[in-house]
Design a protein around this motif. Structure first.
Motif, PDB file in Angstrom:
ATOM      1  N   ARG A 184       0.836  -1.196   0.000  1.00 28.91           N
ATOM      2  CA  ARG A 184       0.000   0.000   0.000  1.00 28.91           C
ATOM      3  C   ARG A 184       0.877   1.254   0.000  1.00 28.91           C
ATOM      4  O   ARG A 184       2.077   1.202   0.226  1.00 28.91           O
ATOM      5  CB  ARG A 184      -0.918  -0.001   1.209  1.00 28.91           C
ATOM      6  N   TYR A 185       0.225   2.395  -0.217  1.00 31.24           N
ATOM      7  CA  TYR A 185       0.965   3.647  -0.277  1.00 31.24           C
ATOM      8  C   TYR A 185       1.242   4.179   1.122  1.00 31.24           C
ATOM      9  O   TYR A 185       0.439   4.039   2.038  1.00 31.24           O
ATOM     10  CB  TYR A 185       0.192   4.694  -1.096  1.00 31.24           C
ATOM     11  N   TYR A 186       2.418   4.785   1.230  1.00 32.40           N
ATOM     12  CA  TYR A 186       2.839   5.341   2.510  1.00 32.40           C
ATOM     13  C   TYR A 186       2.069   6.626   2.806  1.00 32.40           C
ATOM     14  O   TYR A 186       1.908   7.482   1.948  1.00 32.40           O
ATOM     15  CB  TYR A 186       4.343   5.618   2.475  1.00 32.40           C
ATOM     16  N   ASP A 187       1.587   6.718   4.070  1.00 33.56           N
ATOM     17  CA  ASP A 187       0.833   7.888   4.510  1.00 33.56           C
ATOM     18  C   ASP A 187       1.197   8.148   5.964  1.00 33.56           C
ATOM     19  O   ASP A 187       1.014   7.284   6.821  1.00 33.56           O
ATOM     20  CB  ASP A 187      -0.665   7.625   4.360  1.00 33.56           C
ATOM     21  N   LYS A 188       1.700   9.339   6.244  1.00 34.03           N
ATOM     22  CA  LYS A 188       2.146   9.654   7.599  1.00 34.03           C
ATOM     23  C   LYS A 188       1.008   9.551   8.608  1.00 34.03           C
ATOM     24  O   LYS A 188       1.175   9.041   9.725  1.00 34.03           O
ATOM     25  CB  LYS A 188       2.722  11.075   7.634  1.00 34.03           C
ATOM     26  N   SER A 189      -0.187  10.003   8.243  1.00 38.59           N
ATOM     27  CA  SER A 189      -1.313   9.922   9.177  1.00 38.59           C
ATOM     28  C   SER A 189      -1.678   8.462   9.474  1.00 38.59           C
ATOM     29  O   SER A 189      -2.048   8.112  10.596  1.00 38.59           O
ATOM     30  CB  SER A 189      -2.530  10.662   8.614  1.00 38.59           C
ATOM     31  N   LEU A 190      -1.553   7.608   8.461  1.00 41.39           N
ATOM     32  CA  LEU A 190      -1.819   6.184   8.664  1.00 41.39           C
ATOM     33  C   LEU A 190      -0.772   5.570   9.582  1.00 41.39           C
ATOM     34  O   LEU A 190      -1.066   4.669  10.374  1.00 41.39           O
ATOM     35  CB  LEU A 190      -1.827   5.472   7.311  1.00 41.39           C
ATOM     36  N   LEU A 191       0.437   6.067   9.500  1.00 37.13           N
ATOM     37  CA  LEU A 191       1.510   5.579  10.365  1.00 37.13           C
ATOM     38  C   LEU A 191       1.222   5.925  11.818  1.00 37.13           C
ATOM     39  O   LEU A 191       1.485   5.122  12.732  1.00 37.13           O
ATOM     40  CB  LEU A 191       2.845   6.198   9.925  1.00 37.13           C
ATOM     41  N   ASP A 192       0.668   7.090  12.061  1.00 40.69           N
ATOM     42  CA  ASP A 192       0.308   7.476  13.430  1.00 40.69           C
ATOM     43  C   ASP A 192      -0.755   6.541  14.000  1.00 40.69           C
ATOM     44  O   ASP A 192      -0.680   6.121  15.157  1.00 40.69           O
ATOM     45  CB  ASP A 192      -0.201   8.923  13.450  1.00 40.69           C
ATOM     46  N   ARG A 193      -1.759   6.199  13.189  1.00 41.39           N
ATOM     47  CA  ARG A 193      -2.790   5.272  13.646  1.00 41.39           C
ATOM     48  C   ARG A 193      -2.209   3.885  13.917  1.00 41.39           C
ATOM     49  O   ARG A 193      -2.645   3.180  14.834  1.00 41.39           O
ATOM     50  CB  ARG A 193      -3.920   5.178  12.610  1.00 41.39           C
ATOM     51  N   SER A 194      -1.225   3.496  13.120  1.00 38.65           N
ATOM     52  CA  SER A 194      -0.596   2.185  13.301  1.00 38.65           C
ATOM     53  C   SER A 194       0.149   2.118  14.634  1.00 38.65           C
ATOM     54  O   SER A 194       0.104   1.097  15.326  1.00 38.65           O
ATOM     55  CB  SER A 194       0.369   1.895  12.150  1.00 38.65           C
ATOM     56  N   GLU A 195       0.835   3.201  14.995  1.00 39.43           N
ATOM     57  CA  GLU A 195       1.526   3.225  16.286  1.00 39.43           C
ATOM     58  C   GLU A 195       0.535   3.094  17.431  1.00 39.43           C
ATOM     59  O   GLU A 195       0.779   2.367  18.405  1.00 39.43           O
ATOM     60  CB  GLU A 195       2.332   4.516  16.421  1.00 39.43           C
ATOM     61  N   GLN A 196      -0.594   3.769  17.320  1.00 39.47           N
ATOM     62  CA  GLN A 196      -1.613   3.671  18.366  1.00 39.47           C
ATOM     63  C   GLN A 196      -2.190   2.253  18.455  1.00 39.47           C
ATOM     64  O   GLN A 196      -2.467   1.752  19.547  1.00 39.47           O
ATOM     65  CB  GLN A 196      -2.734   4.681  18.092  1.00 39.47           C
ATOM     66  N   GLU A 197      -2.352   1.596  17.312  1.00 36.43           N
ATOM     67  CA  GLU A 197      -2.863   0.230  17.321  1.00 36.43           C
ATOM     68  C   GLU A 197      -1.871  -0.727  17.989  1.00 36.43           C
ATOM     69  O   GLU A 197      -2.266  -1.616  18.753  1.00 36.43           O
ATOM     70  CB  GLU A 197      -3.148  -0.232  15.886  1.00 36.43           C
ATOM     71  N   LEU A 198      -0.574  -0.529  17.719  1.00 29.63           N
ATOM     72  CA  LEU A 198       0.429  -1.378  18.368  1.00 29.63           C
ATOM     73  C   LEU A 198       0.421  -1.173  19.882  1.00 29.63           C
ATOM     74  O   LEU A 198       0.515  -2.138  20.654  1.00 29.63           O
ATOM     75  CB  LEU A 198       1.821  -1.081  17.797  1.00 29.63           C
ATOM     76  N   LYS A 199       0.298   0.072  20.310  1.00 30.21           N
ATOM     77  CA  LYS A 199       0.223   0.339  21.748  1.00 30.21           C
ATOM     78  C   LYS A 199      -1.025  -0.301  22.357  1.00 30.21           C
ATOM     79  O   LYS A 199      -0.984  -0.820  23.474  1.00 30.21           O
ATOM     80  CB  LYS A 199       0.235   1.849  22.000  1.00 30.21           C
TER      81      LYS A 199
END
Length: 767
Positions: free
Chosen positions: A129-144
């Motif tokens: 998929r395409y890289y998206d900084k906002s999506l990366l922020d949501r991913s960090e929250q999901e890992l936490k």
């Protein structure tokens, strides 16, 4: 084709800027002769043309340019889109967004990588998929969030994005898991009727104990707390506290995020007693019968469980008479001044219906008839909830399905018909098994088997099994046809080859009994829980003796030879009402068998066996089990009882604390146990959950008292002077490789010649 992503805010701003620039430099309309795309690296030009609203031959205008920019930004493929003109040629300049080449993790210990990749995919981040900084922020929250579910409140996530070739990026999540937060205190405020310890016992969550590594109950989880609060509420309601309420729940964590504290504030109120209980509504002239189902009596403490049991019993009883949609609503009238409650059960039987069709759904391999022959609810008959429940149990007991769901569907256009849908989810019924184990008696045990429980979807089973225990080696082929006749008569065919070394543990003798044979049995069901068995067989027993063999076996070989043929006839009966064959907590199991050795085989004898088990659960998680087994055999027509049919006792599954098969008569010359023709064994076992594991039925501890012995003809034997008793404790675990039982047993009294073995274990035993 690449899929468009959502139109994100930054692309909207870029489009607005481009549109503003375009409007500031108005373009004279012209007919588009050609379109060029610049800047593509991974995306095919055809994909861009598919989204581009401008085509060759169209008239190019400022509005068309704005529409094209918006359309291309909306795909989510590009960071920048610009449109220019060169004469009558439209030039589209794009800057592609970076694609995700790989996702990796560093510092993982608590989770498997695949589990976290699946969690990230749920929020939209995955490879390709395409890289998206906002999506990366949501991913960090999901890992936490994933770490929070396991009690790791100090977990920190650091993300590194590294550009790689072909406009792609590699994402690395570096995890500092930190310590898991343990529940250090569970406190109740406002409880007077019940102690804090009593209420804690109703909860899964607990403070750390010596077995928390297995249960994980010392790790806070919101869903577990919700369940625990409901369990505490039920406990109070079942003891009459109708005004009970949980006023607040406080969860706090220490500054270092290592310790958690739970504080529950409760309002108990006063206990209520039942002043009266009445039935109202349409009782179908069955009032006395329905009232007998209500076990709550005036003057008793109110109990929500008893009330629910009463309403369910009435609904089920009405269902037996065809009222599939009956309802019973409890209407309480509370007297707060005297702390009493009057209960009225409003009965509405609705309409009586009969079953039009029984539909079998989901059986792609199993034949319809295999399921239908287990159905006790018949088509074109009145609906009967008890027969429907029995049908579901019987289909479940087939073992061919992972799930069986039975639903009742009203027939459109009628008021008195329903269809019964039996939806099944099939599971693989064939298995190839290879196993290895270690027994305290048999040492290394190897086993292998090939089985198919539902051959060609017919319900017939076929199995081949091999066991290589040193004292008992077997090769068996078994075929079972559960519906040999349409009336449900079962046929069981066995062919076997066994090598038994009864003296393996007590002597250096190589004496063994080699048995080869087969038998044919028929099981005739007399009720839903009773089956009578009839059978006949043929077997040949070869006795291999040597100089170290006990004299009793030598004498038998001298009198009857090394080879004995046997043509046994068998008859048996069994009844099973246990709630579980693996971990029973209530019900009983009874089995009786009789065997007659006919003159056609050269050996003449009879033997009778009885096994009875009873289970009673008298407290939550506590189960009292009683087991009795006995056997009696004797020779006929002046011939002795065959020595290869002897009973043995001692060890786990019999009288614990003694060596396996060591009880009973012993040979005079070698003092080796040789078994006997009579046997009695009794066991009393109290099973309860392992402290700290809640009510986990797969892991339990037990205490026991065993008694029994074996007797035989005096002849060349001695011993068997009275019963032997053993007591002790142990651990039972339903392990991934089968039921495992460990026991530590001690003899009550010691007799000369007895052989003791304190620690014993076995896989696949019930007692």
């Amino acid at each position: 084709m690449l899929k468009p992503h959502r139109f994100v805010p930054k692309t909207a701003v870029a489009a607005a800027i481009a549109f503003h620039g375009l409007m500031a430099h108005a373009t004279t309309p012209f007919v588009v002769k050609d379109i060029k795309i610049n800047g593509l690296q991974q995306i095919e030009a055809g994909t861009v043309f598919a989204y581009l609203p401008i085509k060759q031959g169209d008239t190019f205008t400022d509005e068309k340019a704005s529409e094209a920019i918006r359309a291309l930004y909306a795909t989510g493929f590009f960071n920048d889109v610009r449109i220019a003109t060169e004469g009558d040629v439209v030039v589209v300049n794009v800057a592609e967004r970076s694609a995700i080449a790989s996702i990796d993790f560093a510092g993982l210990h608590e989770f498997e990588k695949d589990a976290l990749l699946k969690a990230l995919k749920s929020v939209g981040l995955s490879q390709g998929r395409y890289y998206d900084k906002s999506l990366l922020d949501r991913s960090e929250q999901e890992l936490k969030r994933q770490y929070l579910t396991r009690g790791f409140y100090a977990a920190e996530i650091t993300t590194t994005v590294t550009p790689v070739d072909r406009n792609r990026v590699s994402i690395l999540f570096s995890v500092a898991e930190g310590p898991s937060a343990k529940i250090r205190q569970v406190n109740f405020i406002g409880n007077k009727a019940f102690s804090t310890g009593t209420l804690r016992n109703e909860m899964q969550l607990s403070t750390p104990n010596w077995f928390s590594w297995y249960t994980k109950n010392d790790l806070y989880a919101k869903d577990k707390l919700t369940t625990d609060l409901e369990n505490v509420r039920k406990y109070y309601l079942n003891h009459g506290y109708l005004e009970f309420n949980i006023e607040s729940t406080q969860v706090s964590i220490s500054p270092d995020k290592k310790d958690m504290y739970l504080t529950l504030t409760v309002h108990e109120g006063e206990p209520y007693t039942v002043s009266s209980i009445d039935l109202a509504g349409n009782l179908l002239d069955r009032g006395p019968e329905l009232r007998k189902l209500v076990k709550i009596k005036p003057g008793e403490r109110f109990s929500a469980d008893k009330l629910q049991t009463a309403t369910k019993a009435i609904v089920d009883k009405l269902g037996e008479y065809g009222y599939a949609f009956a309802t019973v609503n409890a209407q309480p009238q509370i007297d707060q001044q005297h702390h009493k409650v009057a209960l009225t059960l409003q009965v509405d039987p609705s309409r009586r219906v009969y079953v039009r069709r029984v539909n079998i759904v989901g059986n792609t391999r199993t034949r319809d008839e295999v399921v239908r022959r287990e159905m006790r609810q018949l088509e074109s008959s009145w609906f009967d909830s008890s027969r429907l429940a029995l049908s579901k149990d019987r289909v479940n007991r087939l073992g061919y399905f992972t799930d069986v769901d039975v639903t009742t569907v009203p027939v459109e256009g009628t008021a008195d018909q329903v269809d019964v849908d039996v939806k099944v989810a099939e599971k693989p019924t064939g298995a190839i098994t290879l196993g290895a184990g270690f027994s305290s008696t048999d040492k290394v045990v190897l086993s292998a088997g090939v089985s198919q429980d539902n051959v060609f979807g017919s319900g017939t089973s076929l199995a081949v099994n091999v066991n290589t225990a040193r004292s008992y080696r077997t090769l068996t082929v078994t075929q079972i046809d559960p519906y040999f006749t349409v009336d449900g008569i079962k046929r069981i065919t066995d062919v076997y080859y066994r090598t038994t070394q009864p003296l393996y543990y007590s002597t250096d003798s190589s004496f063994r009994i080699v048995t080869a044979g087969g038998d044919l049995k028929f099981g005739i069901p007399f009720s839903e829980v009773d089956t009578v068995y009839f059978g006949a067989g043929f077997e040949q027993n070869r006795l291999s003796v040597d100089s170290a063999t006990p004299q009793s076996y030598k004498d038998y070989v001298t009198d009857f030879g090394r080879v004995s043929n046997n043509v046994p006839l068998t008859i048996g009966w069994s009844r099973d009402s246990r709630d579980s064959a693996l971990v029973p907590s209530r019900g009983y199991y009874t089995q009786a068998n009789a065997e007659y050795g006919t003159p056609a085989g050269g050996t003449q004898y009879y033997k009778a066996d009885l096994n009875a088990q009873y289970y009673y659960s008298f407290a939550r998680g506590f189960v009292l089990g009683l087991n009795f087994q006995s056997g009696y055999g004797n020779g006929l027509s002046g011939k002795p009882y065959p020595i290869f049919k002897n009973y043995y006792a001692g060890g786990i599954g019999s009288v614990r604390g003694y060596e396996p098969s060591s009880l009973g008569p012993r040979d005079k010359s070698t003092n080796d146990p040789i078994g006997g023709s009579k046997m009695v064994v009794g066991n009393i076992e109290l099973t309860f959950p392992l402290p700290g594991t809640g009510y986990d039925r797969t892991l339990r501890v037990f205490t026991f008292l065993d008694g029994g012995n074996v007797w035989g003809n005096v002849g060349n034997s001695v011993g068997s002077n009275g019963l032997r008793y053993g007591y002790g404790f142990g651990l039972a675990w339903i392990s991934p490789i089968g039921p495992l039982k460990l026991s530590l047993g001690f003899p009550v009294t010691k007799h000369a010649g007895d052989q003791y073995q304190k620690f014993q274990f076995q896989i696949g035993t019930a007692f």
